[in-house]
Design a protein around this motif. Structure first.
Motif, PDB file in Angstrom:
ATOM      1  N   SER A   1      42.388  46.440  45.402  1.00  0.00           N
ATOM      2  CA  SER A   1      43.180  45.335  45.933  1.00  0.00           C
ATOM      3  C   SER A   1      44.393  45.032  45.048  1.00  0.00           C
ATOM      4  CB  SER A   1      42.310  44.083  46.034  1.00  0.00           C
ATOM      5  OG  SER A   1      43.103  42.974  46.415  1.00  0.00           O
ATOM      6  N   LEU A   2      45.475  44.692  45.684  1.00  0.00           N
ATOM      7  CA  LEU A   2      46.697  44.291  44.981  1.00  0.00           C
ATOM      8  C   LEU A   2      46.465  43.072  44.099  1.00  0.00           C
ATOM      9  CD1 LEU A   2      49.826  44.730  44.751  1.00  0.00           C
ATOM     10  CD2 LEU A   2      50.050  43.169  46.688  1.00  0.00           C
ATOM     11  N   VAL A   3      45.504  42.241  44.432  1.00  0.00           N
ATOM     12  CA  VAL A   3      45.258  41.011  43.674  1.00  0.00           C
ATOM     13  C   VAL A   3      44.177  41.188  42.603  1.00  0.00           C
ATOM     14  CG1 VAL A   3      46.080  39.526  45.547  1.00  0.00           C
ATOM     15  CG2 VAL A   3      43.639  40.072  45.381  1.00  0.00           C
ATOM     16  N   ASP A   4      43.704  42.390  42.417  1.00  0.00           N
ATOM     17  CA  ASP A   4      42.667  42.689  41.428  1.00  0.00           C
ATOM     18  C   ASP A   4      43.249  42.610  40.010  1.00  0.00           C
ATOM     19  OD1 ASP A   4      40.833  44.126  39.687  1.00  0.00           O
ATOM     20  OD2 ASP A   4      39.959  45.011  41.476  1.00  0.00           O
ATOM     21  N   ALA A   5      42.540  41.935  39.114  1.00  0.00           N
ATOM     22  CA  ALA A   5      43.001  41.781  37.726  1.00  0.00           C
ATOM     23  C   ALA A   5      43.139  43.114  37.009  1.00  0.00           C
ATOM     24  CB  ALA A   5      42.051  40.870  36.954  1.00  0.00           C
ATOM     25  N   SER A   6      42.350  44.115  37.395  1.00  0.00           N
ATOM     26  CA  SER A   6      42.442  45.407  36.709  1.00  0.00           C
ATOM     27  C   SER A   6      43.731  46.158  37.041  1.00  0.00           C
ATOM     28  CB  SER A   6      41.210  46.263  36.985  1.00  0.00           C
ATOM     29  OG  SER A   6      41.018  46.452  38.355  1.00  0.00           O
ATOM     30  N   LEU A   7      44.506  45.672  38.001  1.00  0.00           N
ATOM     31  CA  LEU A   7      45.840  46.225  38.264  1.00  0.00           C
ATOM     32  C   LEU A   7      46.765  45.947  37.080  1.00  0.00           C
ATOM     33  CD1 LEU A   7      47.548  47.583  40.608  1.00  0.00           C
ATOM     34  CD2 LEU A   7      48.263  45.277  41.163  1.00  0.00           C
ATOM     35  N   ARG A   8      46.513  44.833  36.385  1.00  0.00           N
ATOM     36  CA  ARG A   8      47.263  44.431  35.190  1.00  0.00           C
ATOM     37  C   ARG A   8      48.761  44.228  35.470  1.00  0.00           C
ATOM     38  NH1 ARG A   8      44.145  45.241  30.407  1.00  0.00           N
ATOM     39  NH2 ARG A   8      46.136  45.126  29.343  1.00  0.00           N
ATOM     40  N   ALA A   9      49.053  43.610  36.609  1.00  0.00           N
ATOM     41  CA  ALA A   9      50.442  43.372  37.006  1.00  0.00           C
ATOM     42  C   ALA A   9      50.935  42.030  36.480  1.00  0.00           C
ATOM     43  CB  ALA A   9      50.557  43.400  38.526  1.00  0.00           C
ATOM     44  N   ASP A  10      52.205  41.993  36.138  1.00  0.00           N
ATOM     45  CA  ASP A  10      52.868  40.726  35.816  1.00  0.00           C
ATOM     46  C   ASP A  10      53.267  40.025  37.101  1.00  0.00           C
ATOM     47  OD1 ASP A  10      53.140  40.814  32.800  1.00  0.00           O
ATOM     48  OD2 ASP A  10      54.045  42.738  33.344  1.00  0.00           O
ATOM     49  N   ALA A  11      53.699  40.826  38.083  1.00  0.00           N
ATOM     50  CA  ALA A  11      54.111  40.301  39.389  1.00  0.00           C
ATOM     51  C   ALA A  11      53.636  41.265  40.457  1.00  0.00           C
ATOM     52  CB  ALA A  11      55.633  40.157  39.460  1.00  0.00           C
ATOM     53  N   ILE A  12      53.384  40.728  41.640  1.00  0.00           N
ATOM     54  CA  ILE A  12      53.027  41.556  42.786  1.00  0.00           C
ATOM     55  C   ILE A  12      53.987  41.236  43.929  1.00  0.00           C
ATOM     56  CG2 ILE A  12      50.600  41.766  42.115  1.00  0.00           C
ATOM     57  CD1 ILE A  12      49.951  39.717  44.371  1.00  0.00           C
ATOM     58  N   VAL A  13      54.076  42.156  44.859  1.00  0.00           N
ATOM     59  CA  VAL A  13      54.976  41.992  46.000  1.00  0.00           C
ATOM     60  C   VAL A  13      54.160  41.665  47.237  1.00  0.00           C
ATOM     61  CG1 VAL A  13      56.671  43.131  47.481  1.00  0.00           C
ATOM     62  CG2 VAL A  13      56.700  43.525  45.001  1.00  0.00           C
ATOM     63  N   ASN A  14      54.614  40.656  47.959  1.00  0.00           N
ATOM     64  CA  ASN A  14      54.021  40.266  49.229  1.00  0.00           C
ATOM     65  C   ASN A  14      54.832  40.882  50.359  1.00  0.00           C
ATOM     66  OD1 ASN A  14      52.767  38.996  51.382  1.00  0.00           O
ATOM     67  ND2 ASN A  14      53.868  37.085  51.090  1.00  0.00           N
ATOM     68  N   ALA A  15      54.188  41.720  51.151  1.00  0.00           N
ATOM     69  CA  ALA A  15      54.811  42.310  52.334  1.00  0.00           C
ATOM     70  C   ALA A  15      54.819  41.236  53.413  1.00  0.00           C
ATOM     71  CB  ALA A  15      54.020  43.532  52.783  1.00  0.00           C
ATOM     72  N   SER A  16      55.833  40.406  53.393  1.00  0.00           N
ATOM     73  CA  SER A  16      55.856  39.212  54.220  1.00  0.00           C
ATOM     74  C   SER A  16      56.709  39.390  55.459  1.00  0.00           C
ATOM     75  CB  SER A  16      56.361  38.029  53.366  1.00  0.00           C
ATOM     76  OG  SER A  16      56.099  36.800  54.013  1.00  0.00           O
ATOM     77  N   ASN A  17      57.108  38.272  56.021  1.00  0.00           N
ATOM     78  CA  ASN A  17      57.950  38.193  57.208  1.00  0.00           C
ATOM     79  C   ASN A  17      59.099  37.239  56.896  1.00  0.00           C
ATOM     80  OD1 ASN A  17      56.962  35.397  57.827  1.00  0.00           O
ATOM     81  ND2 ASN A  17      55.040  36.526  57.991  1.00  0.00           N
ATOM     82  N   PRO A  18      60.085  37.123  57.770  1.00  0.00           N
ATOM     83  CA  PRO A  18      61.253  36.292  57.458  1.00  0.00           C
ATOM     84  C   PRO A  18      60.958  34.820  57.166  1.00  0.00           C
ATOM     85  CG  PRO A  18      61.778  37.788  59.236  1.00  0.00           C
ATOM     86  CD  PRO A  18      60.296  37.899  58.997  1.00  0.00           C
ATOM     87  N   GLU A  19      59.843  34.284  57.683  1.00  0.00           N
ATOM     88  CA  GLU A  19      59.507  32.876  57.456  1.00  0.00           C
ATOM     89  C   GLU A  19      58.428  32.703  56.388  1.00  0.00           C
ATOM     90  OE1 GLU A  19      59.641  34.176  60.670  1.00  0.00           O
ATOM     91  OE2 GLU A  19      61.639  33.379  61.059  1.00  0.00           O
ATOM     92  N   VAL A  20      58.111  33.764  55.669  1.00  0.00           N
ATOM     93  CA  VAL A  20      57.086  33.815  54.614  1.00  0.00           C
ATOM     94  C   VAL A  20      55.779  33.114  54.998  1.00  0.00           C
ATOM     95  CG1 VAL A  20      58.570  34.340  52.649  1.00  0.00           C
ATOM     96  CG2 VAL A  20      58.199  31.954  53.263  1.00  0.00           C
ATOM     97  N   ALA A  21      55.322  33.348  56.209  1.00  0.00           N
ATOM     98  CA  ALA A  21      54.009  32.867  56.626  1.00  0.00           C
ATOM     99  C   ALA A  21      52.978  33.858  56.111  1.00  0.00           C
ATOM    100  CB  ALA A  21      53.937  32.765  58.145  1.00  0.00           C
TER     101      ALA A  21
END
Length: 191
Positions: free
Chosen positions: A12-32
């Motif tokens: 998962s992108l939100v898994d702590a073992s990814l060790r990311a400082d930032a992650i990207v949200n594949a969103s939509n124009p209204e960020v829902a």
């Protein structure tokens, strides 16, 4: 300018073992923050209160739909695995993509990838980070209808063509849920 390390993480992108400082949200124009990657991010960052934080930040900074060259930067809410979320409009259900006729396409994915890289670079520079890890999903691959191969190809083209001012973004990690998808990304990266 230093070289950027590109990796693939199965999980998962939100898994702590990814060790990311930032992650990207594949969103939509209204960020829902709906389902898929956005839903996982919403839940990891605090649920409905996080969605309200994102909407408030969007209204304050943009107050109009995000375009493919825009990136909304927010905190990670209650998440502790990463510090920031970079929201890009990888999918737009309002009008068909000129290349695919669906909600996303290769050019949109490339532009969103560059927007996220630029925003990550700014964050890294403002933090005076010696290294900065950016976690990426395959933008537009799922709900966007572009598919994994087209998404990976477009994102890798954007990575290869991107030259941040100082390349503070040292590592990009593609987070995918299954090994077959990881093989597609590795092939696109030439790994």
């Amino acid at each position: 300018m230093r070289a950027m390390d590109c990796r693939v993480f199965v999980g998962s992108l939100v898994d702590a073992s990814l060790r990311a400082d930032a992650i990207v949200n594949a969103s939509n124009p209204e960020v829902a923050l709906g389902t898929g990657v956005s839903g996982a991010i919403r839940e990891a960052c605090g649920g409905a209160p996080y969605q309200r934080l994102v909407r408030s930040a969007w209204e304050e900074e943009f107050d109009e739909p995000l375009g493919p060259d825009d990136c909304l930067v927010t905190t990670a809410g209650t998440a502790s695995a990463f510090r920031w979320v970079l929201h890009v409009a990888a999918v737009d259900y309002r009008k068909p993509d000129p290349e695919t006729g669906g909600p996303s396409g290769p050019t949109r994915i490339e532009r969103c990838t560059r927007a996220a890289l630029d925003a990550a670079e700014e964050l890294a520079m403002s933090e005076s980070a010696e290294s900065f890890v950016l976690g990426l999903p395959l933008l537009g691959a799922g709900h966007g209808g572009a598919g994994e191969t087209a998404s990976a190809g477009a994102m890798v083209r954007a990575l290869r063509g991107w030259a941040g001012p100082t390349r503070q973004v040292s590592t990009v990690v593609f987070a995918v849920l299954e090994e077959p998808t990881a093989r597609i990304v590795r092939a696109a990266l030439g790994l």
